[in-house]
Design a protein around this motif. Structure first.
Motif, PDB file in Angstrom:
ATOM      1  N   GLY A 121       1.505   9.485  -6.156  1.00 48.89           N
ATOM      2  CA  GLY A 121       1.766  10.900  -5.908  1.00 48.89           C
ATOM      3  C   GLY A 121       1.663  11.340  -4.462  1.00 48.89           C
ATOM      4  N   ASN A 122       1.285  10.458  -3.558  1.00 47.00           N
ATOM      5  CA  ASN A 122       1.231  10.797  -2.134  1.00 47.00           C
ATOM      6  C   ASN A 122       2.610  10.519  -1.538  1.00 47.00           C
ATOM      7  OD1 ASN A 122       0.587  11.257   0.515  1.00 47.00           O
ATOM      8  ND2 ASN A 122      -0.931   9.637   0.674  1.00 47.00           N
ATOM      9  N   ALA A 126       0.830  -1.208   0.000  1.00 46.61           N
ATOM     10  CA  ALA A 126       0.000   0.000   0.000  1.00 46.61           C
ATOM     11  C   ALA A 126       0.864   1.257   0.000  1.00 46.61           C
ATOM     12  CB  ALA A 126      -0.933  -0.008   1.208  1.00 46.61           C
ATOM     13  N   ALA A 127       1.966   1.249   0.734  1.00 42.67           N
ATOM     14  CA  ALA A 127       2.859   2.409   0.755  1.00 42.67           C
ATOM     15  C   ALA A 127       3.475   2.648  -0.618  1.00 42.67           C
ATOM     16  CB  ALA A 127       3.954   2.211   1.802  1.00 42.67           C
ATOM     17  N   ALA A 128       3.858   1.576  -1.295  1.00 38.72           N
ATOM     18  CA  ALA A 128       4.416   1.724  -2.645  1.00 38.72           C
ATOM     19  C   ALA A 128       3.363   2.278  -3.599  1.00 38.72           C
ATOM     20  CB  ALA A 128       4.939   0.375  -3.136  1.00 38.72           C
ATOM     21  N   ILE A 129       2.133   1.807  -3.473  1.00 38.74           N
ATOM     22  CA  ILE A 129       1.051   2.307  -4.328  1.00 38.74           C
ATOM     23  C   ILE A 129       0.773   3.779  -4.017  1.00 38.74           C
ATOM     24  CG2 ILE A 129      -1.431   2.114  -4.812  1.00 38.74           C
ATOM     25  CD1 ILE A 129      -1.058  -0.956  -4.444  1.00 38.74           C
ATOM     26  N   ARG A 130       0.705   4.128  -2.729  1.00 41.00           N
ATOM     27  CA  ARG A 130       0.457   5.525  -2.351  1.00 41.00           C
ATOM     28  C   ARG A 130       1.555   6.432  -2.883  1.00 41.00           C
ATOM     29  NH1 ARG A 130      -0.667   6.049   3.982  1.00 41.00           N
ATOM     30  NH2 ARG A 130       1.232   4.848   4.016  1.00 41.00           N
ATOM     31  N   GLN A 131       2.789   5.993  -2.728  1.00 37.56           N
ATOM     32  CA  GLN A 131       3.901   6.820  -3.191  1.00 37.56           C
ATOM     33  C   GLN A 131       3.902   6.913  -4.713  1.00 37.56           C
ATOM     34  OE1 GLN A 131       7.753   5.721  -1.701  1.00 37.56           O
ATOM     35  NE2 GLN A 131       8.553   7.759  -2.062  1.00 37.56           N
TER      36      GLN A 131
END
Length: 120
Positions: free
Chosen positions: A61-62, A53-58
């Motif tokens: 653009g987050n 999820a962190a990789a997807i968020r980053q």
């Protein structure tokens, strides 16, 4: 500044449950049982999902507000801890293996808290 989100709350609950089970197992058992080992496994599964999820968020653009290397370093280190504690517990059948599982859950929570601070 620290902002609560669903991932942090879920991680805190999983780590707390794993810690409580490990502490109780340390107090009443002479060896780790399935429940204590399941706590470490659940913590690891959570961390894998959190990392994805962190990789997807980053990627979406987050961006991490702090140093990205510090965030990912914490995550990689946190990912290593539950499996080490798990294999320690199954290889050394003693009461203290439960304590190692509990310490792993506590340190994983602290690292999760720090990762959330770095992200926001």
């Amino acid at each position: 500044m620290f902002a609560l989100n669903g991932f942090f709350i879920a991680g805190a609950v999983i780590c707390a449950l794993a810690l409580v089970v490990a502490v109780v197992a340390t107090a009443i058992r002479k060896h780790p049982d399935d429940w204590a080992l399941i706590g470490a496994a659940c913590t690891e599964v959570f961390l894998v999902v959190y990392g994805i999820a962190a990789a997807i968020r980053q990627g979406a653009g987050n961006a991490v507000q702090g140093d990205p290397w510090e965030f990912w370093g914490y995550l990689v280190t946190a990912l290593v801890m539950p499996p080490v504690a798990f294999f320690w517990a199954i290889s050394e059948k003693s009461r203290w293996s439960n304590a190692v599982l509990g310490a792993s859950a506590l340190v994983t929570f602290i690292m999760l808290f720090r990762m959330e601070q770095i992200w926001h």
